[in-house]
Design a protein around this motif. Structure first.
Motif, PDB file in Angstrom:
ATOM      1  N   THR A  38     -17.895 -34.725  53.603  1.00  0.00           N
ATOM      2  CA  THR A  38     -17.334 -34.926  52.272  1.00  0.00           C
ATOM      3  C   THR A  38     -16.997 -33.598  51.615  1.00  0.00           C
ATOM      4  O   THR A  38     -17.427 -32.532  52.052  1.00  0.00           O
ATOM      5  N   ALA A  39     -16.237 -33.697  50.545  1.00  0.00           N
ATOM      6  CA  ALA A  39     -15.846 -32.490  49.824  1.00  0.00           C
ATOM      7  C   ALA A  39     -17.036 -31.869  49.097  1.00  0.00           C
ATOM      8  O   ALA A  39     -17.055 -30.675  48.848  1.00  0.00           O
ATOM      9  N   ARG A  40     -17.999 -32.691  48.753  1.00  0.00           N
ATOM     10  CA  ARG A  40     -19.174 -32.182  48.031  1.00  0.00           C
ATOM     11  C   ARG A  40     -20.374 -32.103  48.973  1.00  0.00           C
ATOM     12  O   ARG A  40     -21.392 -32.763  48.791  1.00  0.00           O
ATOM     13  N   TRP A  41     -20.259 -31.271  49.960  1.00  0.00           N
ATOM     14  CA  TRP A  41     -21.288 -31.149  50.988  1.00  0.00           C
ATOM     15  C   TRP A  41     -22.576 -30.542  50.455  1.00  0.00           C
ATOM     16  O   TRP A  41     -23.645 -30.714  51.022  1.00  0.00           O
ATOM     17  N   TRP A  42     -22.507 -29.858  49.334  1.00  0.00           N
ATOM     18  CA  TRP A  42     -23.664 -29.138  48.809  1.00  0.00           C
ATOM     19  C   TRP A  42     -24.561 -30.011  47.930  1.00  0.00           C
ATOM     20  O   TRP A  42     -25.673 -29.610  47.581  1.00  0.00           O
ATOM     21  N   VAL A  43     -24.107 -31.223  47.549  1.00  0.00           N
ATOM     22  CA  VAL A  43     -24.871 -32.055  46.617  1.00  0.00           C
ATOM     23  C   VAL A  43     -26.244 -32.458  47.175  1.00  0.00           C
ATOM     24  O   VAL A  43     -27.249 -32.311  46.468  1.00  0.00           O
ATOM     25  N   PRO A  44     -26.348 -32.952  48.402  1.00  0.00           N
ATOM     26  CA  PRO A  44     -27.701 -33.292  48.903  1.00  0.00           C
ATOM     27  C   PRO A  44     -28.623 -32.074  48.981  1.00  0.00           C
ATOM     28  O   PRO A  44     -29.817 -32.175  48.679  1.00  0.00           O
ATOM     29  N   SER A  85     -39.656 -30.162  50.578  1.00  0.00           N
ATOM     30  CA  SER A  85     -38.375 -30.608  50.028  1.00  0.00           C
ATOM     31  C   SER A  85     -37.418 -29.439  49.844  1.00  0.00           C
ATOM     32  O   SER A  85     -36.228 -29.538  50.158  1.00  0.00           O
ATOM     33  N   GLY A  86     -37.922 -28.333  49.336  1.00  0.00           N
ATOM     34  CA  GLY A  86     -37.084 -27.150  49.190  1.00  0.00           C
ATOM     35  C   GLY A  86     -36.602 -26.625  50.529  1.00  0.00           C
ATOM     36  O   GLY A  86     -35.434 -26.250  50.677  1.00  0.00           O
ATOM     37  N   ALA A  87     -37.489 -26.627  51.511  1.00  0.00           N
ATOM     38  CA  ALA A  87     -37.092 -26.176  52.848  1.00  0.00           C
ATOM     39  C   ALA A  87     -36.053 -27.114  53.452  1.00  0.00           C
ATOM     40  O   ALA A  87     -35.103 -26.662  54.106  1.00  0.00           O
ATOM     41  N   ALA A  88     -36.194 -28.418  53.207  1.00  0.00           N
ATOM     42  CA  ALA A  88     -35.199 -29.373  53.706  1.00  0.00           C
ATOM     43  C   ALA A  88     -33.848 -29.140  53.036  1.00  0.00           C
ATOM     44  O   ALA A  88     -32.799 -29.255  53.679  1.00  0.00           O
ATOM     45  N   GLY A  89     -33.867 -28.806  51.752  1.00  0.00           N
ATOM     46  CA  GLY A  89     -32.623 -28.500  51.055  1.00  0.00           C
ATOM     47  C   GLY A  89     -31.936 -27.270  51.613  1.00  0.00           C
ATOM     48  O   GLY A  89     -30.706 -27.256  51.820  1.00  0.00           O
ATOM     49  N   ILE A  90     -32.703 -26.240  51.896  1.00  0.00           N
ATOM     50  CA  ILE A  90     -32.133 -25.024  52.484  1.00  0.00           C
ATOM     51  C   ILE A  90     -31.598 -25.316  53.883  1.00  0.00           C
ATOM     52  O   ILE A  90     -30.507 -24.864  54.258  1.00  0.00           O
ATOM     53  N   TRP A 123     -27.744 -25.054  55.194  1.00  0.00           N
ATOM     54  CA  TRP A 123     -27.417 -24.208  56.332  1.00  0.00           C
ATOM     55  C   TRP A 123     -26.627 -24.980  57.382  1.00  0.00           C
ATOM     56  O   TRP A 123     -25.630 -24.482  57.912  1.00  0.00           O
ATOM     57  N   ILE A 124     -27.083 -26.218  57.673  1.00  0.00           N
ATOM     58  CA  ILE A 124     -26.364 -27.044  58.653  1.00  0.00           C
ATOM     59  C   ILE A 124     -24.934 -27.338  58.165  1.00  0.00           C
ATOM     60  O   ILE A 124     -23.972 -27.223  58.930  1.00  0.00           O
ATOM     61  N   ALA A 125     -24.791 -27.720  56.913  1.00  0.00           N
ATOM     62  CA  ALA A 125     -23.468 -28.028  56.364  1.00  0.00           C
ATOM     63  C   ALA A 125     -22.581 -26.780  56.359  1.00  0.00           C
ATOM     64  O   ALA A 125     -21.385 -26.850  56.663  1.00  0.00           O
ATOM     65  N   TRP A 126     -23.152 -25.641  56.044  1.00  0.00           N
ATOM     66  CA  TRP A 126     -22.386 -24.395  56.020  1.00  0.00           C
ATOM     67  C   TRP A 126     -21.890 -24.050  57.431  1.00  0.00           C
ATOM     68  O   TRP A 126     -20.738 -23.644  57.610  1.00  0.00           O
ATOM     69  N   ARG A 127     -22.776 -24.233  58.416  1.00  0.00           N
ATOM     70  CA  ARG A 127     -22.359 -23.961  59.808  1.00  0.00           C
ATOM     71  C   ARG A 127     -21.245 -24.888  60.246  1.00  0.00           C
ATOM     72  O   ARG A 127     -20.302 -24.456  60.906  1.00  0.00           O
ATOM     73  N   ARG A 128     -21.357 -26.161  59.899  1.00  0.00           N
ATOM     74  CA  ARG A 128     -20.317 -27.118  60.281  1.00  0.00           C
ATOM     75  C   ARG A 128     -18.993 -26.788  59.621  1.00  0.00           C
ATOM     76  O   ARG A 128     -17.943 -26.888  60.243  1.00  0.00           O
TER      77      ARG A 128
END
Length: 83
Positions: free
Chosen positions: A2-8, A64-69, A73-78
């Motif tokens: 999605t365009a808003r990959w950073w929201v989750p 939870s914070g680690a899961a967010g990071i 990171w995964i979304a940024w790599r993709r």
């Protein structure tokens, strides 16, 4: 993706911060109850319970914070690989 990959990722980070803040308040309350209790009374047991719950909430906040990071990171790599 999605365009808003950073929201989750942002939601997980904010939830982690809120949980860590709540844990700090609970930990302070539990430690104060332990300091006020002179023996193994119900007040002392309540302080122990609050302290243990605070540590569990703190762990949940850090995870939870680690899961967010990790999500970010995964979304940024993709996005970087997609061009």
């Amino acid at each position: 993706m999605t365009a808003r990959w950073w929201v989750p990722a942002a939601a997980l980070l904010v939830a982690g911060l809120a949980l860590v803040t709540a844990a700090a308040v609970l930990l302070g309350t539990g430690v104060r109850a332990l300091a006020a209790a002179q023996d193994a009374s119900s007040s002392g047991m309540g302080g122990i319970a609050l302290t243990l719950v605070a540590l569990a909430v703190l762990l949940l906040g850090v995870l939870s914070g680690a899961a967010g990071i990790f999500w970010w990171w995964i979304a940024w790599r993709r996005r970087r690989r997609a061009g």
